[in-house]
Design an enzyme around this catalytic site. Structure first.
Site, PDB file in Angstrom:
ATOM      1  N   LEU B 227       0.103   5.993   6.797  1.00  0.00           N
ATOM      2  CA  LEU B 227      -0.911   4.950   6.703  1.00  0.00           C
ATOM      3  C   LEU B 227      -2.107   5.370   5.837  1.00  0.00           C
ATOM      4  O   LEU B 227      -2.730   6.397   6.091  1.00  0.00           O
ATOM      5  CB  LEU B 227      -1.406   4.606   8.127  1.00  0.00           C
ATOM      6  N   ASP B 228      -2.441   4.555   4.839  1.00  0.00           N
ATOM      7  CA  ASP B 228      -3.608   4.755   3.978  1.00  0.00           C
ATOM      8  C   ASP B 228      -3.563   6.060   3.190  1.00  0.00           C
ATOM      9  O   ASP B 228      -4.593   6.551   2.720  1.00  0.00           O
ATOM     10  CB  ASP B 228      -4.915   4.698   4.793  1.00  0.00           C
TER      11      ASP B 228
END
Lengths: 284, 284, 284, 284
Positions: B227-228
């Site tokens: 994530l990210d």
């Protein structure tokens, strides 16, 4: 430029606050030059900075303190009065990278920073020549694991001796002990070479390069005992691209660091900063 | 505008590389319109994008592939050929915040984005009316904890059905499963409403507000299963002050998100992006 | 959000001004939400904006006007009182380029612009569909050399009919006559697609391209009878390079125009702008 | 760092150009470090910068010139070859404002500017002390209406004597005569304290202040005989508000001037700039 007084206030927000302060200043014939206030409606807080010309003002500072205390008590104000005539005494700490100190010394000498710089402290001799050029006493205090406590004691004695008001860490690569930091609350300004909270801690340019960011940043902040967690004063960024290697980031970043640190120092010296909730208010 | 071909190459850097590619294109009468290259001298890598007018070019695409393969093998190239005449098919995923999708649809319709948008997928009906305005099929697929796998299967069937080349997460507030992400490597673009790697994860504006940053940011990046953490394509920032409340940050941030996302989509569609080392090269 | 009142003042700077205003508001139980002031010490001018919650305020507007007039007279104030409950009526003028109007309509509909838009006037039909989408009456009034006076008369009748407070020229490519402009002093906002005063007049992107500037800009300003000479409200710039052709400048510029115009409209609507000396004060 | 050669080319765009150059370099065993090219398709122009490591290159410079001339003739190239080992000799001209020269001298000494600075010429003695600090010969040549021709003759003799390659006007407040300028085509860099073409000529900050701009700028450019009309190399801007008085603009602008001028000098020294059509190409 005439001598001015600067009053900084923070307190719970209540009706009548501005009226009380403005009326008090008016009755004593203050010629207000600048006033700025901030209300945090969510937190119910009121913060104010007001600056007036002392020419014509009919209270001595002592009387001001005594008389204003009544209003301050009534509204539960935290407040302080600063005088433009009292130039803050600033100590600069530096290690090997000298771009920030070179920049600060020029700005001070050219009148942009209304402070005195009675001493420079460094654990390297890089900045010695430029200190000499500006005729500022330079103290070489090497830091090792073994002598750290002793060196800090030596630093603090110098600071007390010169009655230093503000410490500026101009790329000073040593971490001050919590004991040291606690003695100068909101009176130590550091520049961190990243856009905080990104890349806290060591080697931010290396990590920015590895992550492939498209902008690099720099942050000036008050130092607290939690590393890189103090209230942020100023930040700025610059565009980089895949063509920029690590060295380019470091070089470009230097221009950010200088600007971001010098603005923080100027605002502090001009008594434009109030800290609340771990954040800063920068009065215009 | 004539049809053009775009060749994207990355390989170990070696002498003779540019000569070989340029000579090949010259011999087949390519009229080169743009060429940009990047050498990462530290890693010994060479990356190139070259675009030429197909008018006058004397190879069919099939022949090109066969003949260029010899050069590619010799230099151990990873390469691909793209054609401007083949407009990429883009699916937009959106949740409740519709500013990014409204912006993207306008840009597509006005010709700024040279792609087709055969479908919009959403877990809310907010964007339904604007989809209808632009006459784009809108698929409402609600997501709950229980139906997530099933909903993703449904999404993927729609994507396959329309032969989608690129998925744009225009403030789509669901996290795609690793299984989904793995099927679209470097073909899912997300916008995160912070200056990554600051404020990864949930509620970045809230955390930026609490931290008291002086600039807010937005980041567009390729989605990976972390994530990210995917390769950053574009970032931008905007100044905020103590006067800006959380709502102001959110509002100001919207303008950043739109710009940062639409640039990423345009560069992807124009075949300007190569990923290496978890970073992006954006060819001019 | 409660209904609020906004008081805007400018007058010669004198001692006691703030005390008088603050005391007046306090006596009538105003709960001040925001206050900002500006002193131009050189010109001896004082400007102020103060906003308070009407809940608990003990004066009707009529009474306010009567009673405040005494203070206003004493300090030779120009002043006006605005009410957040009265949403300004905004007319948008547009020609063929529709990116600004599309942007403004979305911002209005999403609540970012606290105004009503009772009509759109255009000399082309480009914006008709989007007007319909947002259910705003669209008036096509073609302009030729011959019918200009007549067309303006028609426009003005529509404006009067809808009691329009503000006219926004969202890339409206016709020059309004001085007679028209004079009827809406500081109530017509234009966006010029350059960094004024650079490239005043026609074809600014063409001229920026020819001059080889490294940044392009956009400017929003109040319209006066002197073309592109009105008080500047907002400006912004974007980096360009030798790789950007004229079309790239035009495309990049669109993002600037939208942002710069929408900010100006928002500040006007929120009663944050005072004009003096042909310049604007933008209250925080 | 090894010695490198830099080849700069501009010519009419033709097929086979890149192939011919790349093949020539390959045959002589050039290890290319950076290459960047620009095609102006509208004007049919091709511009290129290529830099290679001289280690292993099998031509002497003399041989290179002779052999490359054949290709150059064939494609009607204007070209030049630069060597990183030959550090350009830069003269700095300065008047009373010394922030730019202080900045440039620090950058040169810290290695950011790969040039020698054999002399400083000034019509005031402000910069004398800092010149001495960096051990650079300082020449005080006062300018009056009467002695201007004579003073310029004296300046030019100094420049010839030191074989100066580049003249940097670091806030030099005298206008050089056309005769002087003509002797140093594209070899005089000036910084103008505005965002050109806005506020050409005298007192740009005063005029920016009067006009009420919301951003101030600075521009570095090559000097031509038309004042402030030379090819722009770099520009940057900074936000100002109604709170900024003239002095604030001047102070803020200094930071812009330093950055904009030093970038231009670095790019020139690194042979990254080509001028065509009165514009600059800045190679990456």
């Amino acid at each position: 430029m005439n001598a001015t007084a600067i009053l900084l206030i923070d307190c719970p927000d209540r009706r009548g606050l501005v009226a009380a302060v403005a009326d008090f200043l008016y009755r004593h014939n203050a010629n207000i030059l600048h006033a700025d206030q901030h209300q945090d409606n969510e937190q119910g807080l009121f913060l104010m900075r007001v600056e007036w010309d002392l020419a014509g003002f009919d209270l001595s500072l002592e009387e001001f303190r005594r008389q204003f205390a009544r209003i301050a008590d009534q509204f539960q104000m935290r407040w302080r009065l600063e005088l433009s005539a009292l130039r803050p005494k600033v100590a600069i700490f530096v290690s090997q990278y000298d771009h920030c100190i070179v920049d600060l010394l020029y700005r001070q000498q050219s009148g942009e920073l209304a402070c005195d710089i009675p001493l420079i402290i460094s654990n390297h001799n890089t900045a010695e020549r430029i200190a000499e050029f500006y005729q500022i006493p330079f103290h070489l205090i090497p830091i090792t694991k073994e002598n750290k406590a002793e060196s800090e004691a030596q630093q603090q004695e110098l600071l007390r001796d010169k009655a230093v008001d503000l410490i500026v860490l101009a790329r000073y690569m040593q971490i001050l002990s919590p004991h040291f930091v606690d003695q100068y609350p909101q009176r130590i300004i550091n520049v961190h070479h990243s856009f905080l909270p990104a890349f806290m801690g060591a080697k931010p340019y290396h990590r920015a390069f590895e992550r492939g960011v498209k902008l690099i940043g720099a942050t000036s902040h008050y130092v607290t005992s939690e590393l890189d967690e103090g209230p942020i004063i100023e930040q700025d960024v610059m565009r980089v691209s895949h063509r920029d290697q690590l060295d380019d980031l470091i070089q470009k970043g230097r221009d950010l660091e200088k600007v971001v640190l010098s603005r923080a120092v100027r605002w502090h010296i001009d008594h434009r900063i109030l800290v609340y909730n771990k954040k800063t208010v920068i009065f215009d």
